[in-house]
Design a protein around this motif. Structure first.
Motif, PDB file in Angstrom:
ATOM      1  N   ALA A   1       0.870  -1.185   0.007  1.00  0.00           N
ATOM      2  CA  ALA A   1      -0.137   0.210   0.058  1.00  0.00           C
ATOM      3  C   ALA A   1       0.819   1.301   0.128  1.00  0.00           C
ATOM      4  O   ALA A   1       0.717   2.365  -0.668  1.00  0.00           O
ATOM      5  N   GLU A   2       2.122   1.357   0.712  1.00  0.00           N
ATOM      6  CA  GLU A   2       2.851   2.354   0.791  1.00  0.00           C
ATOM      7  C   GLU A   2       3.579   2.595  -0.776  1.00  0.00           C
ATOM      8  O   GLU A   2       3.649   3.711  -0.916  1.00  0.00           O
ATOM      9  N   GLN A   3       3.744   1.486  -1.383  1.00  0.00           N
ATOM     10  CA  GLN A   3       4.302   1.766  -2.555  1.00  0.00           C
ATOM     11  C   GLN A   3       3.318   2.176  -3.681  1.00  0.00           C
ATOM     12  O   GLN A   3       3.667   3.299  -4.463  1.00  0.00           O
ATOM     13  N   ALA A   4       2.227   2.019  -3.406  1.00  0.00           N
ATOM     14  CA  ALA A   4       1.104   2.529  -4.132  1.00  0.00           C
ATOM     15  C   ALA A   4       0.856   4.050  -4.030  1.00  0.00           C
ATOM     16  O   ALA A   4       0.657   4.933  -4.707  1.00  0.00           O
ATOM     17  N   LYS A   5       0.915   4.235  -2.530  1.00  0.00           N
ATOM     18  CA  LYS A   5       1.008   5.785  -2.302  1.00  0.00           C
ATOM     19  C   LYS A   5       2.038   6.649  -2.691  1.00  0.00           C
ATOM     20  O   LYS A   5       1.651   7.663  -3.182  1.00  0.00           O
ATOM     21  N   GLU A   6       3.310   5.923  -2.731  1.00  0.00           N
ATOM     22  CA  GLU A   6       4.285   6.949  -3.405  1.00  0.00           C
ATOM     23  C   GLU A   6       4.211   7.005  -4.582  1.00  0.00           C
ATOM     24  O   GLU A   6       4.755   8.036  -5.267  1.00  0.00           O
ATOM     25  N   ALA A   7       3.614   5.794  -5.407  1.00  0.00           N
ATOM     26  CA  ALA A   7       3.466   6.135  -6.953  1.00  0.00           C
ATOM     27  C   ALA A   7       2.501   7.415  -7.210  1.00  0.00           C
ATOM     28  O   ALA A   7       2.761   8.253  -8.025  1.00  0.00           O
TER      29      ALA A   7
ATOM     30  N   GLU B   1      18.208  -0.121 -10.915  1.00  0.00           N
ATOM     31  CA  GLU B   1      17.707  -0.515  -9.689  1.00  0.00           C
ATOM     32  C   GLU B   1      16.576   0.439  -9.763  1.00  0.00           C
ATOM     33  O   GLU B   1      15.513  -0.005  -8.920  1.00  0.00           O
ATOM     34  N   GLU B   2      16.802   1.875  -9.750  1.00  0.00           N
ATOM     35  CA  GLU B   2      16.067   2.980  -9.538  1.00  0.00           C
ATOM     36  C   GLU B   2      14.778   2.587 -10.583  1.00  0.00           C
ATOM     37  O   GLU B   2      13.569   2.883 -10.207  1.00  0.00           O
ATOM     38  N   ALA B   3      15.126   2.395 -11.682  1.00  0.00           N
ATOM     39  CA  ALA B   3      13.902   2.067 -12.626  1.00  0.00           C
ATOM     40  C   ALA B   3      12.939   1.104 -12.257  1.00  0.00           C
ATOM     41  O   ALA B   3      11.822   0.919 -12.205  1.00  0.00           O
ATOM     42  N   ALA B   4      13.798  -0.200 -11.552  1.00  0.00           N
ATOM     43  CA  ALA B   4      12.806  -1.056 -11.160  1.00  0.00           C
ATOM     44  C   ALA B   4      12.003  -0.762  -9.854  1.00  0.00           C
ATOM     45  O   ALA B   4      10.879  -1.123  -9.531  1.00  0.00           O
ATOM     46  N   ALA B   5      12.418   0.153  -9.196  1.00  0.00           N
ATOM     47  CA  ALA B   5      11.763   0.534  -7.983  1.00  0.00           C
ATOM     48  C   ALA B   5      10.461   1.181  -8.404  1.00  0.00           C
ATOM     49  O   ALA B   5       9.566   1.182  -7.758  1.00  0.00           O
ATOM     50  N   LEU B   6      10.786   2.221  -9.362  1.00  0.00           N
ATOM     51  CA  LEU B   6       9.539   2.921  -9.880  1.00  0.00           C
ATOM     52  C   LEU B   6       8.599   1.909 -10.540  1.00  0.00           C
ATOM     53  O   LEU B   6       7.203   2.166 -10.478  1.00  0.00           O
ATOM     54  N   ARG B   7       9.089   0.921 -11.262  1.00  0.00           N
ATOM     55  CA  ARG B   7       8.193   0.132 -11.813  1.00  0.00           C
ATOM     56  C   ARG B   7       7.233  -0.823 -10.766  1.00  0.00           C
ATOM     57  O   ARG B   7       6.145  -0.764 -10.827  1.00  0.00           O
ATOM     58  N   ASP B   8       8.089  -1.000  -9.829  1.00  0.00           N
ATOM     59  CA  ASP B   8       7.256  -1.694  -8.707  1.00  0.00           C
ATOM     60  C   ASP B   8       6.073  -0.909  -8.070  1.00  0.00           C
ATOM     61  O   ASP B   8       5.316  -1.256  -7.780  1.00  0.00           O
ATOM     62  N   ARG B   9       6.580   0.373  -7.954  1.00  0.00           N
ATOM     63  CA  ARG B   9       5.506   1.425  -7.414  1.00  0.00           C
ATOM     64  C   ARG B   9       4.369   1.525  -8.483  1.00  0.00           C
ATOM     65  O   ARG B   9       3.154   1.336  -7.898  1.00  0.00           O
TER      66      ARG B   9
ATOM     67  N   PHE C   1       0.483   0.527  -7.681  1.00  0.00           N
ATOM     68  CA  PHE C   1      -0.685   1.529  -7.704  1.00  0.00           C
ATOM     69  C   PHE C   1      -1.704   0.798  -8.621  1.00  0.00           C
ATOM     70  O   PHE C   1      -3.059   0.773  -8.315  1.00  0.00           O
ATOM     71  N   LEU C   2      -1.430   0.301 -10.116  1.00  0.00           N
ATOM     72  CA  LEU C   2      -2.229  -0.245 -10.796  1.00  0.00           C
ATOM     73  C   LEU C   2      -3.159  -1.350 -10.164  1.00  0.00           C
ATOM     74  O   LEU C   2      -4.184  -1.647 -10.534  1.00  0.00           O
ATOM     75  N   ARG C   3      -2.155  -2.301  -9.426  1.00  0.00           N
ATOM     76  CA  ARG C   3      -2.884  -3.285  -9.043  1.00  0.00           C
ATOM     77  C   ARG C   3      -3.882  -3.066  -8.120  1.00  0.00           C
ATOM     78  O   ARG C   3      -5.198  -3.615  -7.850  1.00  0.00           O
ATOM     79  N   GLY C   4      -3.711  -2.208  -7.122  1.00  0.00           N
ATOM     80  CA  GLY C   4      -4.909  -1.823  -6.098  1.00  0.00           C
ATOM     81  C   GLY C   4      -5.999  -1.027  -6.869  1.00  0.00           C
ATOM     82  O   GLY C   4      -7.003  -1.125  -6.399  1.00  0.00           O
ATOM     83  N   ALA C   5      -5.565  -0.089  -7.897  1.00  0.00           N
ATOM     84  CA  ALA C   5      -6.778   0.645  -8.529  1.00  0.00           C
ATOM     85  C   ALA C   5      -7.591  -0.347  -9.354  1.00  0.00           C
ATOM     86  O   ALA C   5      -8.896  -0.269  -9.176  1.00  0.00           O
ATOM     87  N   ARG C   6      -6.899  -1.320  -9.946  1.00  0.00           N
ATOM     88  CA  ARG C   6      -7.716  -2.307 -10.567  1.00  0.00           C
ATOM     89  C   ARG C   6      -8.814  -3.191  -9.737  1.00  0.00           C
ATOM     90  O   ARG C   6      -9.976  -3.218 -10.028  1.00  0.00           O
ATOM     91  N   ARG C   7      -8.303  -3.395  -8.698  1.00  0.00           N
ATOM     92  CA  ARG C   7      -8.942  -4.255  -7.571  1.00  0.00           C
ATOM     93  C   ARG C   7     -10.124  -3.446  -7.071  1.00  0.00           C
ATOM     94  O   ARG C   7     -11.334  -3.898  -7.133  1.00  0.00           O
ATOM     95  N   ALA C   8      -9.972  -2.213  -6.612  1.00  0.00           N
ATOM     96  CA  ALA C   8     -10.866  -1.343  -6.238  1.00  0.00           C
ATOM     97  C   ALA C   8     -11.696  -0.983  -7.288  1.00  0.00           C
ATOM     98  O   ALA C   8     -13.256  -0.986  -6.990  1.00  0.00           O
ATOM     99  N   GLN C   9     -11.553  -0.649  -8.451  1.00  0.00           N
ATOM    100  CA  GLN C   9     -12.604  -0.468  -9.564  1.00  0.00           C
ATOM    101  C   GLN C   9     -13.441  -1.770 -10.057  1.00  0.00           C
ATOM    102  O   GLN C   9     -14.766  -1.344 -10.197  1.00  0.00           O
TER     103      GLN C   9
END
Length: 574
Positions: free
Chosen positions: A351-357, A437-445, A449-457
């Motif tokens: 959830a924190e990763q989605a928030k950071e996105a 590594e930085e690109a991968a961190a953004l990818r994971d964020r 986010f998309l995973r949580g938004a998709r589930r909620a929608q």
């Protein structure tokens, strides 16, 4: 839930669930000889295969193969295959289609080999080199089976020659493909005979064997006797009647029996077997009902040996608060407050990763102060860094801040294009600069986010619908389910010869009453609603009736899933 009478005892509900009996299975036992041990560097010099079913040999295949590379002297010494022997043999591009045709000659072929990873590795590599698709056969490895059930006190090692002698196989392995395949057939039959008293009777159980059944497991096999063969939920109980473990199956008797055989390899379940004193079956009309009931019972009773779904209340959500100056917050529950939510997430970290996105995309405040235009607060370091417009000290007016908050709300509940665009462009920049590594961190964020938004929608869309009635054809009739506000309210099977109008009227009249939920939190566990969604959106399911509008945003988070895959590829490129 309401259901009609269950299928008569002994009726087979699903071949796949019952498993393939070993006596009816078609095995193709394969052996390869090669120029080395590396599938990428070495090449095949000989192929041998034997097709067997019920102990009877149905066919054999054997051919030398021109490897296109020199045969090492050490290989010639081991196998007897010389360079002159393979010089006139067909190349692999000619042999491979014949091998695949032999494997495909019978439906539902099970591939068998001794140290199967070696042989399948060479075949997969050959398929890749010559543009053929690897069919992905189920594989049985006789080496793994032997290691699991034959201790060193019985056999000094688990080599093919040693096992062939141990089981009295008439063919002696000699590092020639067909003879070794024939010897492996004998070893396979010897292992199957050894596993019979352990309760292993199907291909699925054979492939799952990891070690012999314990004494405690064997002592409790009788618990499966008399259980129904239809779909349902089973609850293992201890001497006090307390639940130990809850599961579901399309065939209760077969699934419960498997816990007390060598096919059960999970350590904690094998430990549980020593405590089991009873099994409580709960028959269900449909597979979906069984899956839903399993989730509900696990969440209610929290049985100690269930590893998943025990604590749905620990899920996390990302919320945009309803303050005058909204901020993002990770919370444990959805409230009826009109705020947008995304999730649920299995962990607060996700959830924190989605928030950071979202914070990467929108300059929302991160402080927790309750302030207004009449109460000013000194700006924090984020404002000094330009990552917040500083509404706290009046630098950013309410109207300007509201634009950012509305954009974040739209990304959470509607079109997440702004978040996707902000991340994919930055990921591309970082990957281009070799900052993987930085690109991968953004990818994971972004993925979080998309995973949580998709589930909620998806949850919100179905939770808003008062009633959906749908059916799917099964072996016993039409499985019919009533879903109200995202919760499974009734389940039954419309059997041949039944009046469908009367059946549907009875099902609806006796279905559970479900009041509306709010936001992405239906009147059910989110996991239950997702099970229902998967069932409803399956191509085999037919909608019968719907009361309400069931739709997701056109540019929803689900529509942007492919963008996440693209970002993943860019971040992973080397």
């Amino acid at each position: 839930m309401v259901r009609q009478s269950a299928a008569p005892a002994g009726v087979q509900t699903s071949i796949s669930d019952l498993g393939t009996p070993l006596a009816a299975a078609t095995f193709v036992v394969l052996d390869l000889e090669t120029t080395g041990t590396s599938a990428s560097a070495a090449r095949v010099t000989e192929v041998g295969a034997v097709r067997v079913r019920g102990g009877e040999v149905l066919g054999e295949f054997s051919t030398l193969v021109d490897p296109g590379v020199p045969v090492p002297a050490a290989i010639t010494l081991l196998t007897g295959i010389t360079q002159s022997m393979v010089a006139t043999a067909p190349p692999m591009e000619e042999v491979l289609p014949r091998v695949l045709a032999f494997l495909d000659e019978e439906p539902d072929t099970v591939l068998v080999a001794h140290n199967a990873a070696f042989d399948t590795g060479f075949l997969k590599a050959a398929c890749e080199r010559h543009g053929s698709a690897w069919p992905g056969y189920p594989v049985v490895d006789t080496l793994r089976l032997a290691r699991a059930i034959l201790p060193r006190s019985e056999t000094r090692n688990h080599r093919l020659a040693t096992l062939a002698a141990f089981f009295g196989v008439p063919v002696t392995p000699n590092h020639r493909a067909l003879d070794d395949a024939r010897a492996t057939v004998g070893v396979l039959h010897g292992l199957i005979e050894r596993l019979g008293p352990m309760g292993v009777t199907s291909v699925e159980e054979l492939r799952a064997v990891s070690k012999p059944a314990s004494r405690a497991q064997k002592a409790r096999r009788h618990l499966a006797e008399g259980l129904p063969e239809g779909p349902g939920v089973y609850v293992f109980t201890d001497a006090r009647g307390a639940g130990l473990y809850v599961g579901k199956s399309n065939n209760l008797r077969r699934r419960v029996r498997s816990y007390f055989t060598a096919a059960e390899s999970r350590r904690h379940i094998r430990e549980m077997a020593a405590l089991v004193e009873g099994v409580t079956p709960i028959e269900c009309a449909t597979e979906l009902e069984a899956s839903v009931r399993e989730l509900r019972i696990i969440a209610e009773r929290k049985p100690p040996y269930n590893r998943r779904s025990r604590n749905p209340e620990r899920a996390s959500w990302v919320k945009l608060t309803t303050d005058a100056y909204p901020r993002l917050s990770v919370v444990r529950a959805v409230k009826d407050d009109g705020a947008p939510y995304i999730g649920p997430y299995a962990s607060a970290r996700d959830a924190e990763q989605a928030k950071e996105a979202l914070l990467h995309t929108f300059p929302l405040r991160q402080c927790t102060h309750a302030f207004s235009e009449s109460r000013r607060i000194d700006p924090c370091v984020l404002a000094q860094l330009g990552r917040c417009g500083a509404p706290c000290d009046g630098t950013e007016a309410l109207e300007a801040y509201t634009v950012h908050a509305d954009a974040a709300r739209e990304a959470m509940t509607g079109d997440p294009a702004a978040v996707v665009s902000a991340h994919t462009s930055r990921i591309a920049e970082l990957a281009g600069a070799l900052r993987y590594e930085e690109a991968a961190a953004l990818r994971d964020r972004l993925a979080a986010f998309l995973r949580g938004a998709r589930r909620a929608q998806r949850l919100s869309a179905l939770a808003s619908v008062a009633q959906v009635v749908a059916s799917r054809r099964s072996a016993t009739g039409w499985e019919t389910c009533v879903v109200r506000h995202g919760r499974l309210a009734a389940s039954a099977v419309l059997r041949p010869g039944t009046d469908p109008t009367a059946f549907l009227a009875s099902l609806l009249a006796t279905a559970e009453y479900v009041p509306p939920g709010y936001g992405p939190s239906p009147r059910a566990l989110p996991a239950e609603t997702e099970l229902v969604l998967d069932w409803l959106t399956d191509p085999a399911t037919r909608l019968v009736d719907i009361d309400g509008v069931w739709t997701c945003p056109l540019r929803s988070a689900e529509a942007h899933t492919e963008m996440t895959h693209w970002a993943h590829g860019r971040a992973s490129a080397q």
